[in-house]
Scaffold this motif. Sequence first.
Motif, PDB file in Angstrom:
ATOM      1  N   GLY A 320      61.871  45.035  48.125  1.00 36.37           N
ATOM      2  CA  GLY A 320      60.825  45.516  47.237  1.00 36.37           C
ATOM      3  C   GLY A 320      60.403  46.963  47.454  1.00 36.37           C
ATOM      4  N   ASN A 321      59.285  47.316  46.808  1.00 36.79           N
ATOM      5  CA  ASN A 321      58.717  48.653  46.978  1.00 36.79           C
ATOM      6  C   ASN A 321      57.304  48.555  47.540  1.00 36.79           C
ATOM      7  N   LYS A 322      56.604  49.696  47.590  1.00 36.25           N
ATOM      8  CA  LYS A 322      55.290  49.750  48.224  1.00 36.25           C
ATOM      9  C   LYS A 322      54.149  49.922  47.215  1.00 36.25           C
ATOM     10  N   LEU A 323      54.367  49.587  45.968  1.00 34.41           N
ATOM     11  CA  LEU A 323      53.354  49.826  44.948  1.00 34.41           C
ATOM     12  C   LEU A 323      51.995  49.259  45.329  1.00 34.41           C
ATOM     13  N   PHE A 324      51.962  48.025  45.801  1.00 37.82           N
ATOM     14  CA  PHE A 324      50.683  47.356  46.061  1.00 37.82           C
ATOM     15  C   PHE A 324      50.056  47.719  47.406  1.00 37.82           C
ATOM     16  N   VAL A 325      50.789  48.422  48.253  1.00 39.39           N
ATOM     17  CA  VAL A 325      50.224  48.785  49.551  1.00 39.39           C
ATOM     18  C   VAL A 325      49.838  50.256  49.611  1.00 39.39           C
TER      19      VAL A 325
END
Length: 587
Positions: A320-325
């Motif tokens: 995944g990516n880090k969008l929500f963090v």
Amino acid sequence: MDHHLFGRAGMSMIKMERVTNLAFLSGFRTRCMLVTSAFAMWWVIITLHISHSPPGSTLLMGPSLDFSTQAAGKDAAEAASLHSLLLSTNPIAENSASGLHHHHHPDTQLSRALHDEEEEERTFKEEEEEENQVQQELVEDPCAGRYVYVHDLDPRFNEELLRQCKKLNPWVDWCNVVSNAGLGTMVKNNNRSSSSSEEDVEAGSSSLDLQLELEPGAWFETNQFALEMIFHNRMKQYTCLTKNSSQAAAIFVPFYAGLELAMNLWGANISVRDEAPAKLVGWLETQSEWKPHYGHDHFMVGGRITWDFRRETDDEGDWGNKLFVLPASLNMTLLVIEASHLHQNDVGIPYPTYFHPSLDSQIHHWQQRMRQASRPWLFSFAGASRTEALGGSIREDIISQCSNSSRCKLLACQNDADNNICLQPHHLMKLFSNSVFCVQPPGDSYTRRSIFDSMLAGCIPVFFHERSAYTQYVWHLPANHSSYSVMIASSGENKANNIEEVLLRIPRAEVEHMRQTVIGFIPNLVYANPLAPPLQTSKDAFDIAVQAVIDRVAAWKVQNQQFQGLQKQGTEETAMSMHRRVQRRCN
């Protein structure tokens, strides 16, 4: 003679000592006045800072004042000297200023009580007037308190992704998936001759009638990851949109986060996966709409499970990516098809189903048909084994139990997307509408799209983990979990208790009540057709989610206002306490 001289010298020394003491006392009092004045100035500055600090921001203290070395101007020194002189020559004024003499009236406590009562009554009247004003505004403007502002994003964050539909999935062409505003290809009515099979005969004639009545325009081959497009297009129909962000109760960010991630999820390094999220959040932070509440009134939809957007490390092998963090994302409300129980800012909303009604009558007609449906199977399961997934071997146990029971119907799914029977609405709705209970174990994650497909057919879901629904969809499902579902505990590692025995022990009246409850909240689970005019009376999953976001933002604003008040009060009390301590030392 010597004695006389000593006496005069002694008198002179006494006089000099008195002058020195007076001078020292005057200088000390001057310094105290400067310290007191400095505290007063500090208190005013802090109070003004709090009153002008933006909501949601942290109280930032300015440089501390060094009272031991801070220089005073000439005027301040003269004023302090004059004040010290007045105090030194006026014991009454000095005592009054130092707080040593306090003359309390006998009726002070009574006066304070009356004052508090009057203050409380005044506050009550103000709140009542404010409530009346709100009600009046609602009469005059039905959208008052419900306005939503939508950010106008660069097309690369949404529309441009749809034009690259062939690249959204490395194995399948998604151009059909993104068609019809994200609903996918419209389901065509199958006739009896093309769909008849041994399964149809075994399931009974009711399923054949059901197949013939999947109304065109209401049923689509919708992909489970299409929520971002559907939600955005439903937002375009929202009756309370505004171009004035200061009027908005909430602000929507129409980023197709899941589609963008899907393009780079397989094979791309982490810098590529994180590029678009970082640019989006960076842009948001520069916008005037962001600054009043630092994003606490913003929300977006992620059409995948939350863990796809919560990569914790910079390990290339992590998912995944880090969008929500990202720090700014932590302030926003994030709507996903599966939320995290560890984070408070993401909330689960229903997976998209195959049913997208254009009219209220289509919903009512479908509910009535589900109430009358014949259900020859006690329970059923549609799925495949997941030996290495979250569900583990419990699926193997469920498949085994279903295969060995004459009261269970198994629909074995295949990994071939083109021939997977579980992706064909007719077959799924036929199975679920003919079942009393539908078994819903975890799969690749805790939740399944099948949960909503089965409840859409009036089938009572059977869960094996609370995170499959109970802690996920709190806005859309009843808080009383036992009113619409069954939880079966595990009898051991990856083993379920005897499903058939558990279900047979439930009284028939209770089963009927659960089924009616499920059928009753079908409107809460579906997303209406965004290509048609909005529904008139029914509230769909979109309507419920938007109102819940607005309520969530409103609650945050109230809490933040209370926090700001307590913060201001605490700062004032601290300043006054320090001021009193300085005064006591000075006196």
